[in-house]
Design a protein around this motif. Structure first.
Motif, PDB file in Angstrom:
ATOM      1  N   LEU A  84       0.828  -1.207   0.000  1.00 29.23           N
ATOM      2  CA  LEU A  84       0.000   0.000   0.000  1.00 29.23           C
ATOM      3  C   LEU A  84       0.862   1.257   0.000  1.00 29.23           C
ATOM      4  CD1 LEU A  84      -2.883  -1.015   2.430  1.00 29.23           C
ATOM      5  CD2 LEU A  84      -2.756  -1.249  -0.075  1.00 29.23           C
ATOM      6  N   ASP A  85       1.993   1.216   0.709  1.00 27.83           N
ATOM      7  CA  ASP A  85       2.938   2.341   0.653  1.00 27.83           C
ATOM      8  C   ASP A  85       3.541   2.448  -0.744  1.00 27.83           C
ATOM      9  OD1 ASP A  85       2.755   3.385   3.277  1.00 27.83           O
ATOM     10  OD2 ASP A  85       4.055   1.801   4.044  1.00 27.83           O
ATOM     11  N   ALA A  86       3.861   1.300  -1.341  1.00 24.96           N
ATOM     12  CA  ALA A  86       4.421   1.305  -2.697  1.00 24.96           C
ATOM     13  C   ALA A  86       3.419   1.891  -3.689  1.00 24.96           C
ATOM     14  CB  ALA A  86       4.811  -0.106  -3.117  1.00 24.96           C
ATOM     15  N   ALA A  87       2.151   1.533  -3.542  1.00 24.88           N
ATOM     16  CA  ALA A  87       1.128   2.039  -4.455  1.00 24.88           C
ATOM     17  C   ALA A  87       1.027   3.555  -4.383  1.00 24.88           C
ATOM     18  CB  ALA A  87      -0.215   1.393  -4.118  1.00 24.88           C
ATOM     19  N   ARG A  88       1.105   4.090  -3.177  1.00 29.14           N
ATOM     20  CA  ARG A  88       1.033   5.551  -3.033  1.00 29.14           C
ATOM     21  C   ARG A  88       2.234   6.220  -3.675  1.00 29.14           C
ATOM     22  NH1 ARG A  88       0.756   5.589   1.838  1.00 29.14           N
ATOM     23  NH2 ARG A  88       2.603   6.652   2.613  1.00 29.14           N
ATOM     24  N   LEU A  89       3.395   5.590  -3.584  1.00 34.94           N
ATOM     25  CA  LEU A  89       4.587   6.154  -4.217  1.00 34.94           C
ATOM     26  C   LEU A  89       4.431   6.211  -5.733  1.00 34.94           C
ATOM     27  CD1 LEU A  89       7.463   7.185  -4.306  1.00 34.94           C
ATOM     28  CD2 LEU A  89       8.267   4.818  -4.089  1.00 34.94           C
ATOM     29  N   PHE A  90       3.889   5.166  -6.340  1.00 41.49           N
ATOM     30  CA  PHE A  90       3.675   5.184  -7.785  1.00 41.49           C
ATOM     31  C   PHE A  90       2.760   6.335  -8.174  1.00 41.49           C
ATOM     32  CE2 PHE A  90       5.426   0.897  -7.803  1.00 41.49           C
ATOM     33  CZ  PHE A  90       6.044   0.841  -9.043  1.00 41.49           C
ATOM     34  N   ARG A  91       1.696   6.548  -7.398  1.00 44.05           N
ATOM     35  CA  ARG A  91       0.790   7.653  -7.717  1.00 44.05           C
ATOM     36  C   ARG A  91       1.509   8.992  -7.629  1.00 44.05           C
ATOM     37  NH1 ARG A  91      -1.890  11.213  -4.641  1.00 44.05           N
ATOM     38  NH2 ARG A  91      -1.768  10.014  -2.698  1.00 44.05           N
ATOM     39  N   LEU A  92       2.278   9.196  -6.583  1.00 50.48           N
ATOM     40  CA  LEU A  92       2.978  10.468  -6.413  1.00 50.48           C
ATOM     41  C   LEU A  92       4.015  10.677  -7.517  1.00 50.48           C
ATOM     42  CD1 LEU A  92       3.480  10.413  -2.545  1.00 50.48           C
ATOM     43  CD2 LEU A  92       1.946  11.915  -3.834  1.00 50.48           C
ATOM     44  N   ALA A  93       4.713   9.620  -7.903  1.00 53.42           N
ATOM     45  CA  ALA A  93       5.692   9.726  -8.991  1.00 53.42           C
ATOM     46  C   ALA A  93       4.993  10.097 -10.290  1.00 53.42           C
ATOM     47  CB  ALA A  93       6.452   8.415  -9.141  1.00 53.42           C
ATOM     48  N   MET A  94       3.815   9.513 -10.517  1.00 56.25           N
ATOM     49  CA  MET A  94       3.055   9.829 -11.719  1.00 56.25           C
ATOM     50  C   MET A  94       2.572  11.273 -11.694  1.00 56.25           C
ATOM     51  SD  MET A  94      -0.250  10.247 -12.963  1.00 56.25           S
ATOM     52  CE  MET A  94      -1.203   9.587 -11.606  1.00 56.25           C
ATOM     53  N   GLU A  95       2.108  11.730 -10.541  1.00 55.54           N
ATOM     54  CA  GLU A  95       1.529  13.068 -10.442  1.00 55.54           C
ATOM     55  C   GLU A  95       2.576  14.175 -10.505  1.00 55.54           C
ATOM     56  OE1 GLU A  95      -2.456  12.089  -7.739  1.00 55.54           O
ATOM     57  OE2 GLU A  95      -0.618  12.801  -6.771  1.00 55.54           O
ATOM     58  N   LYS A  96       3.726  13.972  -9.850  1.00 52.27           N
ATOM     59  CA  LYS A  96       4.659  15.089  -9.744  1.00 52.27           C
ATOM     60  C   LYS A  96       6.139  14.732  -9.848  1.00 52.27           C
ATOM     61  CE  LYS A  96       4.252  15.128  -4.651  1.00 52.27           C
ATOM     62  NZ  LYS A  96       3.917  15.982  -3.484  1.00 52.27           N
ATOM     63  N   GLY A  97       6.453  13.494 -10.220  1.00 51.17           N
ATOM     64  CA  GLY A  97       7.853  13.134 -10.371  1.00 51.17           C
ATOM     65  C   GLY A  97       8.496  13.824 -11.557  1.00 51.17           C
ATOM     66  N   LEU A  98       9.710  14.310 -11.368  1.00 52.24           N
ATOM     67  CA  LEU A  98      10.432  14.981 -12.448  1.00 52.24           C
ATOM     68  C   LEU A  98      11.019  13.969 -13.418  1.00 52.24           C
ATOM     69  CD1 LEU A  98      12.325  17.748 -10.438  1.00 52.24           C
ATOM     70  CD2 LEU A  98      10.169  17.951 -11.704  1.00 52.24           C
ATOM     71  N   ALA A  99      11.106  14.360 -14.675  1.00 58.04           N
ATOM     72  CA  ALA A  99      11.677  13.491 -15.697  1.00 58.04           C
ATOM     73  C   ALA A  99      13.107  13.114 -15.334  1.00 58.04           C
ATOM     74  CB  ALA A  99      11.656  14.194 -17.051  1.00 58.04           C
ATOM     75  N   GLY A 100      13.440  11.850 -15.550  1.00 56.93           N
ATOM     76  CA  GLY A 100      14.795  11.376 -15.291  1.00 56.93           C
ATOM     77  C   GLY A 100      15.064  11.001 -13.858  1.00 56.93           C
ATOM     78  N   SER A 101      14.029  10.971 -13.019  1.00 58.06           N
ATOM     79  CA  SER A 101      14.215  10.674 -11.594  1.00 58.06           C
ATOM     80  C   SER A 101      14.214   9.170 -11.333  1.00 58.06           C
ATOM     81  CB  SER A 101      13.104  11.314 -10.759  1.00 58.06           C
ATOM     82  OG  SER A 101      13.149  12.720 -10.839  1.00 58.06           O
ATOM     83  N   ARG A 102      14.995   8.792 -10.334  1.00 57.35           N
ATOM     84  CA  ARG A 102      14.944   7.436  -9.798  1.00 57.35           C
ATOM     85  C   ARG A 102      14.389   7.542  -8.376  1.00 57.35           C
ATOM     86  NH1 ARG A 102      20.583   7.970 -10.989  1.00 57.35           N
ATOM     87  NH2 ARG A 102      21.203   7.118 -13.023  1.00 57.35           N
ATOM     88  N   PHE A 103      13.282   6.880  -8.104  1.00 55.99           N
ATOM     89  CA  PHE A 103      12.685   6.886  -6.784  1.00 55.99           C
ATOM     90  C   PHE A 103      12.841   5.507  -6.138  1.00 55.99           C
ATOM     91  CE2 PHE A 103      10.077  10.023  -9.206  1.00 55.99           C
ATOM     92  CZ  PHE A 103      10.513  11.156  -8.528  1.00 55.99           C
ATOM     93  N   HIS A 104      13.011   5.509  -4.821  1.00 56.68           N
ATOM     94  CA  HIS A 104      13.160   4.255  -4.086  1.00 56.68           C
ATOM     95  C   HIS A 104      11.938   3.998  -3.216  1.00 56.68           C
ATOM     96  CE1 HIS A 104      17.830   3.657  -4.279  1.00 56.68           C
ATOM     97  NE2 HIS A 104      17.246   3.661  -5.461  1.00 56.68           N
ATOM     98  N   GLY A 105      11.256   2.887  -3.501  1.00 54.71           N
ATOM     99  CA  GLY A 105      10.135   2.473  -2.673  1.00 54.71           C
ATOM    100  C   GLY A 105      10.615   1.645  -1.504  1.00 54.71           C
ATOM    101  N   VAL A 106      11.275   2.310  -0.566  1.00 52.87           N
ATOM    102  CA  VAL A 106      11.910   1.627   0.561  1.00 52.87           C
ATOM    103  C   VAL A 106      11.374   2.193   1.871  1.00 52.87           C
ATOM    104  CG1 VAL A 106      14.087   1.260   1.787  1.00 52.87           C
ATOM    105  CG2 VAL A 106      14.010   1.069  -0.707  1.00 52.87           C
ATOM    106  N   ALA A 107      10.785   1.325   2.690  1.00 55.00           N
ATOM    107  CA  ALA A 107      10.348   1.716   4.032  1.00 55.00           C
ATOM    108  C   ALA A 107      11.340   1.194   5.063  1.00 55.00           C
ATOM    109  CB  ALA A 107       8.950   1.186   4.307  1.00 55.00           C
ATOM    110  N   ASP A 108      11.565  -0.129   5.074  1.00 57.23           N
ATOM    111  CA  ASP A 108      12.630  -0.731   5.877  1.00 57.23           C
ATOM    112  C   ASP A 108      13.912  -0.669   5.052  1.00 57.23           C
ATOM    113  OD1 ASP A 108      11.135  -1.593   8.142  1.00 57.23           O
ATOM    114  OD2 ASP A 108      10.357  -3.269   6.967  1.00 57.23           O
ATOM    115  N   GLY A 109      14.904   0.066   5.549  1.00 59.93           N
ATOM    116  CA  GLY A 109      16.126   0.244   4.771  1.00 59.93           C
ATOM    117  C   GLY A 109      16.966  -1.003   4.646  1.00 59.93           C
ATOM    118  N   GLY A 110      16.885  -1.898   5.615  1.00 62.60           N
ATOM    119  CA  GLY A 110      17.688  -3.114   5.553  1.00 62.60           C
ATOM    120  C   GLY A 110      17.397  -4.031   6.714  1.00 62.60           C
ATOM    121  N   VAL A 111      16.499  -4.979   6.518  1.00 64.11           N
ATOM    122  CA  VAL A 111      16.151  -5.929   7.574  1.00 64.11           C
ATOM    123  C   VAL A 111      17.138  -7.098   7.513  1.00 64.11           C
ATOM    124  CG1 VAL A 111      14.353  -7.434   8.508  1.00 64.11           C
ATOM    125  CG2 VAL A 111      13.719  -5.317   7.307  1.00 64.11           C
ATOM    126  N   PRO A 112      17.885  -7.390   8.587  1.00 58.72           N
ATOM    127  CA  PRO A 112      18.769  -8.555   8.557  1.00 58.72           C
ATOM    128  C   PRO A 112      17.969  -9.816   8.232  1.00 58.72           C
ATOM    129  CG  PRO A 112      19.226  -7.192  10.488  1.00 58.72           C
ATOM    130  CD  PRO A 112      17.955  -6.669   9.873  1.00 58.72           C
TER     131      PRO A 112
END
Length: 298
Positions: A199-227
């Motif tokens: 659900l967090d990932a889905a919201r990120l896709f919407r925001l990238a579609m609505e206002k992401g700048l051309a040529g951007s790389r976005f990271h859909g990361v909530a937990d930065g690194g779970v052992p």
């Protein structure tokens, strides 16, 4: 806006469809079967029949839309090179349809494309030697569309996109634990997996579609690194199984094709993404989600 979504009935794509509709957008979803078409209609989306290999259907869907979110991918682990080529051709077709329009194209990629063993950021280019090497050309093709008048951007997803209905790596780990009678990790289990709730990932896709700048790389990361040791421990706790270490040599015999992926160390950051898009994950993290019963219901 009217948004064309590929992979619209998938685990992530279906969440994106609901996110878009909830935000007031119209959705045109790619459907390759009657079942997919029915699922989209029930969700409130318009149906566009076609497949990822049918480039004409992709072009028609893109031409008739105000933007495109591309999540479809053929997850054939026996021939990822071919899957990567199919993905590349699909992106090229979608990009050609949008050329010169300034309309958005958001393409799915993976954190696994980054060099392992260090914190990956949005500034990092894809590493051709990475586990996700089959998608390097797709990233390059997407970013090149900026020069052709397309507001194209990437959303890199982590190895675990989790939540109810997950059919990715974590359910395979649970199935292996049940079969083998132990929940295992590789070596010390200190290698890290980033993760995000669907659900967090889905919201990120919407925001990238609505206002992401051309040529951007976005990271859909909530937990930065779970052992991975913590993931194995959560699985063992719920299945009441011992939690054990496997050497890197023994890992393939235990995990099969998943050994390579579960042995990866690929921590990643989404600080820049959150700053640029105002995206802030709110759903449970991976280990907390594993404490729910939905992953362990037979």
């Amino acid at each position: 806006m009217r948004i064309f979504v590929t992979g619209a009935t998938g685990f992530i794509g279906s969440a994106i469809v609901q996110e878009l509709i909830g935000a007031g957008h119209q959705v045109l979803g790619l459907a390759r079967s009657d079942a997919s078409a029915q699922s989209l209609a029930v969700a409130g989306a318009e149906v566009h029949r076609g497949t990822l290999e049918d480039l004409d259907s992709l072009r028609r869907g893109a031409i008739g839309s105000d933007g495109v979110i591309h999540t479809a991918f053929i997850h054939d682990f026996s021939n990822m090179a071919a899957a990567g080529k199919t993905d590349l051709h699909a992106i090229e077709a979608l990009g050609a349809a949008l050329e010169g329009s300034g309309r958005p194209l958001v393409v799915t990629s993976g954190i696994g494309l980054l060099a392992p063993g260090r914190l990956g950021t949005e500034a990092d280019a894809a590493d051709p030697k990475s586990a996700g090497g089959h998608r390097v050309a797709s990233e390059a093709a997407t970013l090149s569309l900026e020069t052709r008048g397309v507001r194209a951007s990437l959303v890199r997803l982590p190895p675990s996109v989790h939540g109810v209905g997950d059919h990715g790596f974590v359910p395979f780990l649970i199935a292996i634990a049940r079969e083998k009678g132990v929940s295992a990790y590789v070596e010390e289990g200190l290698n890290r997996w980033p993760a995000v709730h669907r659900l967090d990932a889905a919201r990120l896709f919407r925001l990238a579609m609505e206002k992401g700048l051309a040529g951007s790389r976005f990271h859909g990361v909530a937990d930065g690194g779970v052992p991975t040791r913590d993931i194995a421990a959560a699985i063992g706790r719920h299945l009441n199984l011992p939690v054990v270490a496997k050497s890197r040599e023994d890992a393939p015999g235990h995990f099969g094709w998943l050994a390579h992926f579960f042995g990866m160390d690929c921590p990643a950051s989404s600080v820049w993404t959150q700053e640029q898009l105002g995206w802030h994950p709110t759903q449970p993290g991976l280990v907390a989600d594993l404490d729910g019963e939905h992953y362990f219901q037979l």
